[in-house]
Design a protein around this motif. Structure first.
Motif, PDB file in Angstrom:
ATOM      1  N   SER A  48      55.991 101.610   4.103  1.00  0.00           N
ATOM      2  CA  SER A  48      56.287 101.711   5.537  1.00  0.00           C
ATOM      3  C   SER A  48      56.239 100.343   6.200  1.00  0.00           C
ATOM      4  O   SER A  48      57.090 100.015   7.044  1.00  0.00           O
ATOM      5  CB  SER A  48      55.283 102.648   6.209  1.00  0.00           C
ATOM      6  OG  SER A  48      55.376 103.953   5.692  1.00  0.00           O
ATOM      7  N   ILE A  99      59.343  98.329   8.137  1.00  0.00           N
ATOM      8  CA  ILE A  99      59.249  97.797   9.505  1.00  0.00           C
ATOM      9  C   ILE A  99      59.557  96.304   9.504  1.00  0.00           C
ATOM     10  O   ILE A  99      60.237  95.792  10.413  1.00  0.00           O
ATOM     11  CB  ILE A  99      57.857  98.075  10.093  1.00  0.00           C
ATOM     12  CG1 ILE A  99      57.639  99.580  10.266  1.00  0.00           C
ATOM     13  CG2 ILE A  99      57.682  97.372  11.438  1.00  0.00           C
ATOM     14  CD1 ILE A  99      56.245  99.970  10.716  1.00  0.00           C
ATOM     15  N   SER A 115      63.280  95.794   9.408  1.00  0.00           N
ATOM     16  CA  SER A 115      63.869  96.061  10.726  1.00  0.00           C
ATOM     17  C   SER A 115      63.567  94.913  11.691  1.00  0.00           C
ATOM     18  O   SER A 115      64.426  94.530  12.507  1.00  0.00           O
ATOM     19  CB  SER A 115      63.317  97.377  11.296  1.00  0.00           C
ATOM     20  OG  SER A 115      63.656  98.470  10.478  1.00  0.00           O
ATOM     21  N   ASN A 136      61.481 100.642  19.705  1.00  0.00           N
ATOM     22  CA  ASN A 136      61.377 101.454  18.488  1.00  0.00           C
ATOM     23  C   ASN A 136      60.471 100.788  17.461  1.00  0.00           C
ATOM     24  O   ASN A 136      59.699 101.467  16.764  1.00  0.00           O
ATOM     25  CB  ASN A 136      62.758 101.697  17.889  1.00  0.00           C
ATOM     26  CG  ASN A 136      63.557 102.724  18.670  1.00  0.00           C
ATOM     27  OD1 ASN A 136      62.992 103.510  19.425  1.00  0.00           O
ATOM     28  ND2 ASN A 136      64.862 102.726  18.502  1.00  0.00           N
ATOM     29  N   SER A 143      57.002 101.405  18.547  1.00  0.00           N
ATOM     30  CA  SER A 143      56.641 102.797  18.283  1.00  0.00           C
ATOM     31  C   SER A 143      56.321 103.005  16.806  1.00  0.00           C
ATOM     32  O   SER A 143      55.345 103.691  16.461  1.00  0.00           O
ATOM     33  CB  SER A 143      57.784 103.715  18.708  1.00  0.00           C
ATOM     34  OG  SER A 143      57.496 105.056  18.399  1.00  0.00           O
ATOM     35  N   ASP A 144      57.121 102.415  15.916  1.00  0.00           N
ATOM     36  CA  ASP A 144      56.865 102.533  14.478  1.00  0.00           C
ATOM     37  C   ASP A 144      55.519 101.903  14.107  1.00  0.00           C
ATOM     38  O   ASP A 144      54.778 102.446  13.276  1.00  0.00           O
ATOM     39  CB  ASP A 144      57.989 101.861  13.684  1.00  0.00           C
ATOM     40  CG  ASP A 144      59.300 102.622  13.777  1.00  0.00           C
ATOM     41  OD1 ASP A 144      59.273 103.815  14.139  1.00  0.00           O
ATOM     42  OD2 ASP A 144      60.357 102.022  13.490  1.00  0.00           O
ATOM     43  N   LYS A 187      52.726 104.282  15.197  1.00  0.00           N
ATOM     44  CA  LYS A 187      52.572 105.412  14.267  1.00  0.00           C
ATOM     45  C   LYS A 187      51.897 104.967  12.976  1.00  0.00           C
ATOM     46  O   LYS A 187      51.058 105.682  12.425  1.00  0.00           O
ATOM     47  CB  LYS A 187      53.937 106.020  13.963  1.00  0.00           C
ATOM     48  CG  LYS A 187      54.563 106.731  15.146  1.00  0.00           C
ATOM     49  CD  LYS A 187      55.974 107.204  14.823  1.00  0.00           C
ATOM     50  CE  LYS A 187      56.639 107.847  16.030  1.00  0.00           C
ATOM     51  NZ  LYS A 187      58.054 108.218  15.747  1.00  0.00           N
TER      52      LYS A 187
END
Length: 248
Positions: free
Chosen positions: A7, A11, A14, A71, A74-75, A78
């Motif tokens: 994960s 990220i 991105s 976004n 937000s990732d 989380k």
């Protein structure tokens, strides 16, 4: 831990795409701040960027890049929640996690933070932009990523018995609480959790313990189960009433 690493890598990929468009991001903030008549104060929180996009964004290019930033935040938020449930950790990992949670908060003041070498995001700004307007907002994501990678590195050095899922512990506690509630409810009705009378259940155990062979145990158990069924049936039927058409 492998899922956390995966994960984190996603990220980071991105973020690299977002980082290549830093000038577009700064231009979008310029436009929206001008529309909001808010060009004096620095961009100081994630929530402020959210407000700019929701209420002061007039073109799709600006909205796209602001949404990409939000976004990513937000990732990261989380992922921070997932880190919290992975293991109880120690003082070092807990301090890193608290720092991450603070940084991803929408209300946290990020105007004073600055990403340092090897990050060069601040170097791409003018002196005025870096010092008075955008130095904090462009530094936020790389600082959080560094903090999370440090958390992973320290977590991998923990003893194996410490890396225990907190969510698993909570699930076990909830199951034990549910079983205890069932036992307490059964005690109030005179029945065991399985629905059998408590006294008969004890009698069954005593009778079985006095038998010598497995065959005799099964025979005694079957006989007692039949008796239990009759007794429960009588309890459920209520007191005897004389027959007749007016009886209920």
């Amino acid at each position: 831990m492998n899922e956390i690493k995966e994960s984190l890598r996603n990220i980071e990929q991105s973020y690299k795409i977002f980082q290549q468009q830093q000038f577009t991001f700064i231009a979008a903030l310029e436009h929206t701040r001008e529309n909001a008549h808010d060009k004096i104060k620095p961009v100081s929180s994630i929530g402020q960027v959210q407000t700019y996009m929701d209420h002061h964004c007039n073109n799709t290019t600006d909205k796209r890049i602001l949404l990409m930033f939000l976004n990513l935040c937000s990732d990261l938020s989380k992922l921070c929640q997932r880190l919290e449930t992975l293991h109880s950790g120690n003082s070092t990992t807990n301090a890193l996690l608290e720092k991450c949670k603070m940084l991803v908060s929408h209300s946290n003041d990020l105007s004073a933070i600055r990403a340092k070498y090897p990050h060069d995001v601040v170097n791409h700004l003018s002196c005025d932009e870096a010092r008075n307007h955008y130095g904090g907002v462009v530094s936020l994501i790389p600082i959080i990523l560094d903090c999370m990678k440090e958390w992973v590195a320290h977590s991998e050095k923990l003893p194996r018995n410490m890396i225990q899922s907190v969510s698993g512990k909570r699930g076990s506690q909830e199951r034990r609480a549910a079983e205890e509630a069932c036992r307490q409810g059964a005690a109030g009705t005179g029945l065991t959790v399985s629905g059998q009378p408590t006294s008969l259940s004890v009698a069954t155990q005593t009778s079985l313990s006095l038998t010598d062979t497995p065959q005799e145990s099964r025979r005694v158990q079957k006989k007692l189960q039949v008796g239990q069924g009759r007794t429960i049936g009588k309890l459920l039927d209520g007191p005897w009433k004389p027959p007749g058409k007016h009886s209920f």
